[in-house]
Design a protein around this motif. Sequence first.
Motif, PDB file in Angstrom:
ATOM      1  N   VAL A  14      11.900   4.333  -0.787  1.00 10.34           N
ATOM      2  CA  VAL A  14      10.674   5.128  -0.799  1.00 10.34           C
ATOM      3  C   VAL A  14      10.004   5.115   0.569  1.00 10.34           C
ATOM      4  O   VAL A  14       8.825   5.326   0.685  1.00 10.34           O
ATOM      5  CB  VAL A  14       9.675   4.619  -1.872  1.00 10.34           C
ATOM      6  CG1 VAL A  14      10.130   4.997  -3.252  1.00 10.34           C
ATOM      7  CG2 VAL A  14       9.472   3.126  -1.770  1.00 10.34           C
ATOM      8  N   SER A  15      10.804   4.852   1.611  1.00  6.31           N
ATOM      9  CA  SER A  15      10.221   4.835   2.950  1.00  6.31           C
ATOM     10  C   SER A  15       9.783   6.239   3.347  1.00  6.31           C
ATOM     11  O   SER A  15      10.531   7.191   3.219  1.00  6.31           O
ATOM     12  CB  SER A  15      11.256   4.341   3.960  1.00  6.31           C
ATOM     13  OG  SER A  15      11.627   3.029   3.640  1.00  6.31           O
ATOM     14  N   GLU A 149      -1.881  -5.204   7.561  1.00  6.95           N
ATOM     15  CA  GLU A 149      -2.799  -4.565   6.606  1.00  6.95           C
ATOM     16  C   GLU A 149      -4.174  -5.231   6.643  1.00  6.95           C
ATOM     17  O   GLU A 149      -5.208  -4.567   6.580  1.00  6.95           O
ATOM     18  CB  GLU A 149      -2.210  -4.612   5.191  1.00  6.95           C
ATOM     19  CG  GLU A 149      -3.002  -3.737   4.240  1.00  6.95           C
ATOM     20  CD  GLU A 149      -2.461  -3.733   2.821  1.00  6.95           C
ATOM     21  OE1 GLU A 149      -1.227  -3.736   2.642  1.00  6.95           O
ATOM     22  OE2 GLU A 149      -3.291  -3.748   1.888  1.00  6.95           O
ATOM     23  N   SER A 177       2.594  -1.322   9.387  1.00  4.60           N
ATOM     24  CA  SER A 177       2.285  -0.829   8.045  1.00  4.60           C
ATOM     25  C   SER A 177       3.099   0.416   7.722  1.00  4.60           C
ATOM     26  O   SER A 177       3.542   0.594   6.597  1.00  4.60           O
ATOM     27  CB  SER A 177       0.796  -0.483   7.924  1.00  4.60           C
ATOM     28  OG  SER A 177       0.068  -1.654   7.693  1.00  4.60           O
ATOM     29  N   GLU A 178       3.302   1.264   8.736  1.00  4.17           N
ATOM     30  CA  GLU A 178       4.079   2.497   8.496  1.00  4.17           C
ATOM     31  C   GLU A 178       5.526   2.199   8.109  1.00  4.17           C
ATOM     32  O   GLU A 178       6.094   2.871   7.260  1.00  4.17           O
ATOM     33  CB  GLU A 178       4.053   3.376   9.758  1.00  4.17           C
ATOM     34  CG  GLU A 178       2.736   4.088   9.970  1.00  4.17           C
ATOM     35  CD  GLU A 178       2.707   4.917  11.261  1.00  4.17           C
ATOM     36  OE1 GLU A 178       1.942   5.882  11.305  1.00  4.17           O
ATOM     37  OE2 GLU A 178       3.431   4.577  12.224  1.00  4.17           O
ATOM     38  N   HIS A 262       8.530  -4.376  -4.461  1.00  2.49           N
ATOM     39  CA  HIS A 262       8.836  -3.454  -3.365  1.00  2.49           C
ATOM     40  C   HIS A 262       7.630  -3.415  -2.428  1.00  2.49           C
ATOM     41  O   HIS A 262       6.490  -3.423  -2.898  1.00  2.49           O
ATOM     42  CB  HIS A 262       9.147  -2.047  -3.898  1.00  2.49           C
ATOM     43  CG  HIS A 262       9.673  -1.144  -2.829  1.00  2.49           C
ATOM     44  ND1 HIS A 262       8.847  -0.460  -1.962  1.00  2.49           N
ATOM     45  CD2 HIS A 262      10.949  -0.853  -2.452  1.00  2.49           C
ATOM     46  CE1 HIS A 262       9.604   0.230  -1.107  1.00  2.49           C
ATOM     47  NE2 HIS A 262      10.879   0.014  -1.381  1.00  2.49           N
ATOM     48  N   ASN A 264       6.196  -1.121  -0.955  1.00  2.00           N
ATOM     49  CA  ASN A 264       5.264  -0.017  -1.210  1.00  2.00           C
ATOM     50  C   ASN A 264       4.514  -0.159  -2.532  1.00  2.00           C
ATOM     51  O   ASN A 264       3.768   0.750  -2.913  1.00  2.00           O
ATOM     52  CB  ASN A 264       5.991   1.332  -1.157  1.00  2.00           C
ATOM     53  CG  ASN A 264       6.371   1.683   0.269  1.00  2.00           C
ATOM     54  OD1 ASN A 264       5.878   1.071   1.221  1.00  2.00           O
ATOM     55  ND2 ASN A 264       7.250   2.648   0.433  1.00  2.00           N
ATOM     56  N   ASP A 265       4.702  -1.295  -3.246  1.00  3.95           N
ATOM     57  CA  ASP A 265       3.854  -1.564  -4.432  1.00  3.95           C
ATOM     58  C   ASP A 265       2.392  -1.570  -4.003  1.00  3.95           C
ATOM     59  O   ASP A 265       1.512  -1.207  -4.774  1.00  3.95           O
ATOM     60  CB  ASP A 265       4.192  -2.935  -5.056  1.00  3.95           C
ATOM     61  CG  ASP A 265       5.575  -2.949  -5.677  1.00  3.95           C
ATOM     62  OD1 ASP A 265       6.140  -1.851  -5.874  1.00  3.95           O
ATOM     63  OD2 ASP A 265       6.092  -4.055  -5.937  1.00  3.95           O
ATOM     64  N   ARG A 266       2.164  -2.056  -2.789  1.00  9.36           N
ATOM     65  CA  ARG A 266       0.796  -1.998  -2.236  1.00  9.36           C
ATOM     66  C   ARG A 266       0.667  -0.673  -1.507  1.00  9.36           C
ATOM     67  O   ARG A 266       1.168  -0.510  -0.391  1.00  9.36           O
ATOM     68  CB  ARG A 266       0.557  -3.159  -1.251  1.00  9.36           C
ATOM     69  CG  ARG A 266       0.399  -4.494  -1.923  1.00  9.36           C
ATOM     70  CD  ARG A 266       0.280  -5.591  -0.884  1.00  9.36           C
ATOM     71  NE  ARG A 266      -1.013  -5.554  -0.212  1.00  9.36           N
ATOM     72  CZ  ARG A 266      -2.130  -6.088  -0.712  1.00  9.36           C
ATOM     73  NH1 ARG A 266      -2.096  -6.705  -1.876  1.00  9.36           N
ATOM     74  NH2 ARG A 266      -3.255  -6.029  -0.059  1.00  9.36           N
ATOM     75  N   ASP A 267       0.021   0.269  -2.186  1.00 12.43           N
ATOM     76  CA  ASP A 267      -0.069   1.624  -1.637  1.00 12.43           C
ATOM     77  C   ASP A 267      -1.093   1.649  -0.498  1.00 12.43           C
ATOM     78  O   ASP A 267      -2.276   1.398  -0.717  1.00 12.43           O
ATOM     79  CB  ASP A 267      -0.485   2.584  -2.759  1.00 12.43           C
ATOM     80  CG  ASP A 267      -0.551   4.020  -2.251  1.00 12.43           C
ATOM     81  OD1 ASP A 267      -0.147   4.266  -1.097  1.00 12.43           O
ATOM     82  OD2 ASP A 267      -1.005   4.893  -3.018  1.00 12.43           O
ATOM     83  N   ASN A 268      -0.600   1.934   0.702  1.00 12.47           N
ATOM     84  CA  ASN A 268      -1.521   1.951   1.841  1.00 12.47           C
ATOM     85  C   ASN A 268      -1.588   3.344   2.485  1.00 12.47           C
ATOM     86  O   ASN A 268      -1.957   3.473   3.647  1.00 12.47           O
ATOM     87  CB  ASN A 268      -1.125   0.886   2.872  1.00 12.47           C
ATOM     88  CG  ASN A 268       0.261   1.140   3.428  1.00 12.47           C
ATOM     89  OD1 ASN A 268       0.950   2.058   2.990  1.00 12.47           O
ATOM     90  ND2 ASN A 268       0.681   0.331   4.391  1.00 12.47           N
ATOM     91  N   ALA A 269      -1.225   4.391   1.711  1.00 18.31           N
ATOM     92  CA  ALA A 269      -1.164   5.747   2.282  1.00 18.31           C
ATOM     93  C   ALA A 269      -2.523   6.177   2.839  1.00 18.31           C
ATOM     94  O   ALA A 269      -2.600   6.722   3.951  1.00 18.31           O
ATOM     95  CB  ALA A 269      -0.669   6.727   1.223  1.00 18.31           C
TER      96      ALA A 269
END
Length: 295
Positions: A14-15, A149, A177-178, A262, A264-269
């Motif tokens: 999901v990168s 983060e 983070s990206e 994963h 991206n479980d921590r959504d930092n969008a």
Amino acid sequence: MVAALAALDTNPAVSAEIPRRAVDFDFDPARVPQDWYANDPYITSMLDALSLLFPEGERFFVDSVKALRHHVRDPELDAAVDGFIGQEAMHGREHRAFNEMLLAQGFQSSVKIERQLKGLLRLVRRTLPKRQQLAATCALEHFTAMMAESLLRKEGMRGGMDATMRPLWMWHALEESEHKAVAYDVYNAAGGGYVRRVGIMLVATVIFFAFTLWSQAHMLAERRVLWKPWRLLRGFGQLWFYPGWFTRLVPAYFQYFKPGFHPNDRDNAALLATWREQLFGKSGELKQYLRGAYA
Ligand SMILES: [Fe+2]
Ligand SMILES: [Fe+2]
């Protein structure tokens, strides 16, 4: 049991897209204060020690991902790997320039620390199989992602930085983070599995803190404050006493041990969108250092 855990640990890639930015910061030894973080030798020397690990450490990350990228079938992840390599290479270049500034300021031990790290990584490259090396990269990328983060979220952490240092650390935090999920997704594509991932995390945690604290002790000795606890107490408390920089990361650290974890479980969008605009947007504070994107 192991197979069941491994099956749980293969989330799809999901990168997101990883931009490659060419930057060129200015590190003038005469303008950067010796204790550039809030005039605090403990915190400054911890950040200096981390910087000394970055060029060689991030080269190791890149090599470990390259070694197994032939397992990647997803074109999106493949493109993300290119972005990851580009970002880490640029981090290495700028932190090398920062480290040369430390040397120009008289921190001779920086040379010894970098040489010792090279030796350690040479040993790891020679003795560990490729999947273990990539698992080590995933573990350390989890560390950098957690710290990045925090830096992006907490004004209290950023506030102490001297203005000359803020560009380097905020740019690096944004890009860590990206690309936080890239090495992890390659590891999964290469069939890395759960047990190896968490086992290596435990070992990497010990080695990371041992080496970082050892390096920090050298930097403190050169500042002639290693045996002056009254000069270290404030910074020590800020990092290690709850809710210190490191202690507040403990819950995020343990999430790594969940089967099926994963990055991206921590959504930092939303956080990333804000910081991309603030640093590199229309009137971004780092635009003056940007030399464009590069292929
Ligand atoms: Fe990096
Ligand atoms: Fe990274």
